[in-house]
Design a protein around this motif. Sequence first.
Motif: not given
Length: 176
Positions: A4-16, A18-30
């Motif tokens: 899912r990409r960030n479009s103008s309709a989803e511009g107010k989205q709070q959570q990032r 898939n590809d919007q996450i721009r950090v090296r490492e994350v703590r993951v919960i399955d």
Amino acid sequence: MNLRRNSSAEGKQQQRINDQIRVREVRVIDEKGAQLGIIPVRKAQELANEAGLDLVEVAPNEKPPVCRIMDYGKFKYQLAKKQNKANPHGIKVKEIRLRPGTGDNDVMVKVNNAKGFLEKKDKVLVSIVFHGRELAHIQEGERMMQQVIGLLAEHGKVDAAPSRQGKKITCVLSPL
């Protein structure tokens, strides 16, 4: 793969996601709620893609950010459902009718019904109806109205003061 990409309709989205996450490492919960630990974001995205789900950043301010593997569409749907559940119905006006000769116990039953309506966030219209010769005893109806308002004072406030309309005295109470 749910990209899912960030479009103008989803511009107010709070959570990032898939590809919007721009950090090296994350703590993951399955998807079952088990912690997979701190892993590189690319590996986490691969795990989400393999499961056919999305990688959603749920705690972006943590070090490292916490991401969860989940169906983002279902998550958004459940959030919207919770918000709609807060006010399941519009405000309704419920009426309780009394007569000047209504006994004290019967008045208490009507007052208890009105308390239930006010607790459910409905407005209550209190009507005292006069028939025939009862019109000669308007003061008794006014006394009864003040008694009912006093009994309901801790559950609701007077919206419209008691007023006489023909053969009725009415008053509207709204929830606190």
